[in-house]
Design a protein around this motif. Structure first.
Motif, PDB file in Angstrom:
ATOM      1  N   LEU A  45      -7.049   1.351  -9.097  1.00 41.90           N
ATOM      2  CA  LEU A  45      -6.926   0.127  -8.311  1.00 41.90           C
ATOM      3  C   LEU A  45      -5.558  -0.482  -8.589  1.00 41.90           C
ATOM      4  CD1 LEU A  45      -8.385  -1.879  -6.447  1.00 41.90           C
ATOM      5  CD2 LEU A  45      -9.190  -3.059  -8.499  1.00 41.90           C
ATOM      6  N   ASP A  46      -4.787  -0.733  -7.537  1.00 44.02           N
ATOM      7  CA  ASP A  46      -3.385  -1.092  -7.711  1.00 44.02           C
ATOM      8  C   ASP A  46      -2.942  -1.980  -6.551  1.00 44.02           C
ATOM      9  OD1 ASP A  46      -0.680  -1.199  -8.164  1.00 44.02           O
ATOM     10  OD2 ASP A  46      -0.353   0.954  -8.147  1.00 44.02           O
ATOM     11  N   ASP A  47      -2.491  -3.192  -6.860  1.00 42.92           N
ATOM     12  CA  ASP A  47      -2.024  -4.096  -5.806  1.00 42.92           C
ATOM     13  C   ASP A  47      -0.819  -3.528  -5.061  1.00 42.92           C
ATOM     14  OD1 ASP A  47      -3.977  -5.969  -6.292  1.00 42.92           O
ATOM     15  OD2 ASP A  47      -2.746  -7.157  -7.669  1.00 42.92           O
ATOM     16  N   LYS A  48      -0.013  -2.713  -5.738  1.00 41.60           N
ATOM     17  CA  LYS A  48       1.173  -2.140  -5.099  1.00 41.60           C
ATOM     18  C   LYS A  48       0.782  -1.175  -3.979  1.00 41.60           C
ATOM     19  CE  LYS A  48       4.243  -4.162  -7.679  1.00 41.60           C
ATOM     20  NZ  LYS A  48       5.087  -5.252  -7.107  1.00 41.60           N
ATOM     21  N   LEU A  49      -0.392  -0.579  -4.104  1.00 43.09           N
ATOM     22  CA  LEU A  49      -0.875   0.325  -3.064  1.00 43.09           C
ATOM     23  C   LEU A  49      -1.148  -0.455  -1.782  1.00 43.09           C
ATOM     24  CD1 LEU A  49      -1.667   3.246  -2.433  1.00 43.09           C
ATOM     25  CD2 LEU A  49      -3.948   2.744  -3.282  1.00 43.09           C
ATOM     26  N   LYS A  50      -1.801  -1.616  -1.914  1.00 45.11           N
ATOM     27  CA  LYS A  50      -2.060  -2.466  -0.755  1.00 45.11           C
ATOM     28  C   LYS A  50      -0.758  -3.022  -0.178  1.00 45.11           C
ATOM     29  CE  LYS A  50      -6.604  -3.989  -2.374  1.00 45.11           C
ATOM     30  NZ  LYS A  50      -7.436  -5.160  -2.774  1.00 45.11           N
ATOM     31  N   ASP A 107       6.935   6.011  -2.437  1.00 48.69           N
ATOM     32  CA  ASP A 107       8.293   5.704  -1.996  1.00 48.69           C
ATOM     33  C   ASP A 107       8.659   4.260  -2.310  1.00 48.69           C
ATOM     34  OD1 ASP A 107      10.783   5.760  -0.623  1.00 48.69           O
ATOM     35  OD2 ASP A 107       9.822   5.030   1.196  1.00 48.69           O
ATOM     36  N   ALA A 108       7.752   3.325  -1.985  1.00 49.31           N
ATOM     37  CA  ALA A 108       8.050   1.908  -2.146  1.00 49.31           C
ATOM     38  C   ALA A 108       8.026   1.464  -3.609  1.00 49.31           C
ATOM     39  CB  ALA A 108       7.057   1.073  -1.328  1.00 49.31           C
ATOM     40  N   PHE A 109       7.052   1.960  -4.354  1.00 50.01           N
ATOM     41  CA  PHE A 109       6.891   1.537  -5.751  1.00 50.01           C
ATOM     42  C   PHE A 109       6.619   2.773  -6.621  1.00 50.01           C
ATOM     43  CE2 PHE A 109       5.281  -1.931  -3.031  1.00 50.01           C
ATOM     44  CZ  PHE A 109       6.205  -2.930  -3.364  1.00 50.01           C
ATOM     45  N   PRO A 110       7.630   3.594  -6.863  1.00 47.42           N
ATOM     46  CA  PRO A 110       7.402   4.881  -7.534  1.00 47.42           C
ATOM     47  C   PRO A 110       6.866   4.789  -8.960  1.00 47.42           C
ATOM     48  CG  PRO A 110       9.752   4.417  -7.280  1.00 47.42           C
ATOM     49  CD  PRO A 110       9.029   3.406  -6.462  1.00 47.42           C
ATOM     50  N   SER A 111       7.026   3.636  -9.621  1.00 43.75           N
ATOM     51  CA  SER A 111       6.529   3.512 -10.989  1.00 43.75           C
ATOM     52  C   SER A 111       5.140   2.875 -11.058  1.00 43.75           C
ATOM     53  CB  SER A 111       7.506   2.687 -11.836  1.00 43.75           C
ATOM     54  OG  SER A 111       7.648   1.375 -11.304  1.00 43.75           O
ATOM     55  N   ALA A 112       4.571   2.502  -9.909  1.00 40.05           N
ATOM     56  CA  ALA A 112       3.243   1.901  -9.892  1.00 40.05           C
ATOM     57  C   ALA A 112       2.198   2.905 -10.380  1.00 40.05           C
ATOM     58  CB  ALA A 112       2.898   1.432  -8.479  1.00 40.05           C
ATOM     59  N   PRO A 113       1.116   2.429 -10.998  1.00 39.50           N
ATOM     60  CA  PRO A 113       0.071   3.352 -11.490  1.00 39.50           C
ATOM     61  C   PRO A 113      -0.467   4.284 -10.401  1.00 39.50           C
ATOM     62  CG  PRO A 113      -0.276   1.165 -12.380  1.00 39.50           C
ATOM     63  CD  PRO A 113       0.833   1.035 -11.387  1.00 39.50           C
ATOM     64  N   ALA A 123      -0.320   8.396 -10.216  1.00 36.06           N
ATOM     65  CA  ALA A 123      -1.535   9.185  -9.982  1.00 36.06           C
ATOM     66  C   ALA A 123      -1.340  10.171  -8.842  1.00 36.06           C
ATOM     67  CB  ALA A 123      -2.712   8.254  -9.685  1.00 36.06           C
ATOM     68  N   PHE A 124      -0.685   9.752  -7.772  1.00 39.94           N
ATOM     69  CA  PHE A 124      -0.469  10.653  -6.640  1.00 39.94           C
ATOM     70  C   PHE A 124       0.420  11.829  -7.029  1.00 39.94           C
ATOM     71  CE2 PHE A 124      -1.733   7.052  -3.789  1.00 39.94           C
ATOM     72  CZ  PHE A 124      -2.777   7.714  -3.172  1.00 39.94           C
TER      73      PHE A 124
END
Length: 317
Positions: A247-252, A263-269, A273-274
């Motif tokens: 669950l990640d706000d950066k995904l939304k 692409d937008a947030f490459p360091s996001a959890p 995972a992807f």
């Protein structure tokens, strides 16, 4: 003595580096030779779900972009229509559909949209529905259109409509691999199980990979364990745990920006995972020419569309 020890340690480290470099070189050479000899062979994966709202299309997008960044030519067959499809997620406006190819109004090259990292997107909501009714000549023209793609394709990801519609079933039957996306909502789990049950009991599909979306690692493992236990008791299938997306706000946020999170947030959890999921996907058994050539795949897709269509019609009468 201390200097001699340091020299020995340095020599060992240098030797390990050389061995690692040689191993990497041999692996790269083997991979390059394999791709040269099987350049018209692709991985073909259907991404399915039991219901809408589990984030399936976002998963397709991020896997496709991650694969493209690893040097793969990726083609997405998008069966979804309206605002839920991959094109709209990226802010693109598709003008044509696979149906235009079937009608000989457009070529495959003319209907393919280009997304981030050059991924190809084939809008196919209307075309897939028409496959069961194709005559022999139209079917052969469609097969030929995939033979004539301007560049070889390494991976085909099929974003199937959610549920157990006959089109979803035909895409799953034609693919080498079926990934079923599940969230932590009870209805999502129940409907995913229903999809697996139909594919196994009516069409003898026996292997599925389970991907859990927007959950913690512990919750994902618990969901998979429960599904695997139920499938083991009541279905003759094999469920493999592919992994999870946290669950990640950066995904939304990236979705609102019409961009993949990798692409937008490459360091996001979720982006991390992807990338891990992509590495896992690339370790799956590589397809043979018998089930990896795109023209052979299209022949299977047409055939499976007819089979699911006939069974659907039989049940309706």
């Amino acid at each position: 003595m201390q200097q001699k020890k340091s020299q020995v340690l340095l020599a060992i480290q240098e030797n390990q580096v050389r061995e690692h470099t040689v191993d990497d070189t041999l692996h790269d050479q083997a991979e390059g030779l394999r791709r040269l000899l099987a350049q018209d062979v692709a991985r073909i994966v259907t991404i399915a779900s039991g219901r809408n709202g589990v984030g399936k299309t976002g998963i397709v997008l991020n896997l496709a972009v991650s694969l493209a960044r690893r040097g793969r030519n990726v083609l997405v067959l998008d069966e979804n229509a309206g605002k839920t499809n991959l094109s709209r997620l990226l802010g693109l406006e598709p003008q044509y559909d696979l149906l235009h190819v079937l009608r000989r109004e457009k070529t495959m090259e003319q209907i393919i949209l280009r997304g981030p990292e050059g991924i190809g997107i084939v809008p196919a909501a209307q075309g897939v529905k028409a496959l069961a009714e194709l005559d022999a000549g139209s079917g052969e023209r469609l097969v030929e259109s995939f033979r004539q793609l301007p560049q070889p394709v390494d991976v085909v990801l099929m974003d199937a409509v959610a549920g157990i519609e006959r089109n979803v079933l035909s895409l799953s039957l034609a693919a080498q691999e079926v990934v079923v996306v599940v969230s932590n909502q009870p209805a999502s789990i129940t409907d995913a199980y229903a999809l697996i049950k139909v594919l196994s009991q009516d069409y003898a599909k026996q292997k599925f990979r389970i991907l859990i979306n927007t959950v913690s690692a512990e919750a994902a493992q618990a969901i998979f364990d429960n599904m695997a236990q139920a499938a083991g008791r009541f279905l003759d299938v094999s469920l493999d745990y592919m992994g999870y997306v946290p669950l990640d706000d950066k995904l939304k946020q990236s979705s609102r920006m019409h961009r993949p999170v990798v692409d937008a947030f490459p360091s996001a959890p979720s982006a991390v995972a992807f990338r891990q999921l992509t590495e896992m996907l690339e370790q799956w058994p590589y397809p043979t020419a018998d089930n990896g050539r795109l023209d052979v795949f299209m022949q299977r897709l047409i055939q499976s569309s007819r089979i699911t269509g006939n069974l659907h019609n039989t049940r309706m009468t």
